[in-house]
Design an enzyme around this catalytic site. Structure first.
Site, PDB file in Angstrom:
ATOM      1  N   GLU A   1       8.706  -3.705   4.465  1.00  0.00           N
ATOM      2  CA  GLU A   1       9.497  -2.714   3.740  1.00  0.00           C
ATOM      3  C   GLU A   1       9.219  -1.348   4.358  1.00  0.00           C
ATOM      4  OE1 GLU A   1       9.857  -0.810  -0.777  1.00  0.00           O
ATOM      5  OE2 GLU A   1       8.570  -2.540  -0.437  1.00  0.00           O
TER       6      GLU A   1
ATOM      7  N   HIS B   1       1.848   0.232   0.246  1.00  0.00           N
ATOM      8  CA  HIS B   1       1.389  -0.834  -0.643  1.00  0.00           C
ATOM      9  C   HIS B   1       1.573  -2.200  -0.006  1.00  0.00           C
ATOM     10  CE1 HIS B   1       5.737  -0.627  -1.787  1.00  0.00           C
ATOM     11  NE2 HIS B   1       5.606  -1.954  -1.884  1.00  0.00           N
TER      12      HIS B   1
END
Length: 145
Positions: A136, A8
């Site tokens: 991330e 994402h």
């Protein structure tokens, strides 16, 4: 260590309802999760999925709103009041092996491994080590996220 797919894109937003409406009404995105609080990270989160083309799966966007003035997202929004791209998130099969590999490559890891919004372990890499982009790293989800 093999890096997996882009899971994402994290987008910091000043208003979760406005962001959801924009992604739904302008971008044609569908809401994956209702907004939920993550007090341990100081954020409210919702996931939307952009429509894919030709039957392909779209891209997940993680909308992130601060939970209070001490939220790390509050600092980001102070510099970017309209919001903006906050981070990219990539999947890995084994979070601890990935952590060891990135450390061996001289990449700075920000904080401990913790549970992220998908319910799987995550950590962040320093933007200065990743071409200016907060990154991330998350263990591949095993469920329906």
């Amino acid at each position: 260590m093999k890096l997996g797919r882009l899971n994402h894109v994290g987008v910091a937003v000043p208003s979760m309802p406005d962001a959801i409406a924009t992604y739904r009404d302008v971008m044609g995105a569908s809401l994956i999760t209702q907004p939920f609080d993550m007090p341990e990270q100081g954020v409210k989160v919702a996931f939307v999925n952009t429509p894919g083309q030709g039957g392909t799966e779209g891209t997940q966007i993680e909308l992130i709103e601060p939970l209070g003035e001490t939220s790390p997202i509050a600092g980001f929004l102070a510099k970017n009041p309209a919001g903006g791209q906050h981070h990219l998130c990539y999947e890995v099969a084994d979070i601890e092996a990935a952590r060891a590999w990135f450390t061996a490559q001289g990449k700075r890891i920000l904080g401990p491994t913790r549970i992220g919004a998908h319910g799987t372990p995550i950590f962040f890499l320093h933007p200065k080590d990743m071409l200016g982009q907060l990154t991330e790293i998350m263990e591949t989800p095993r469920g329906d996220h």
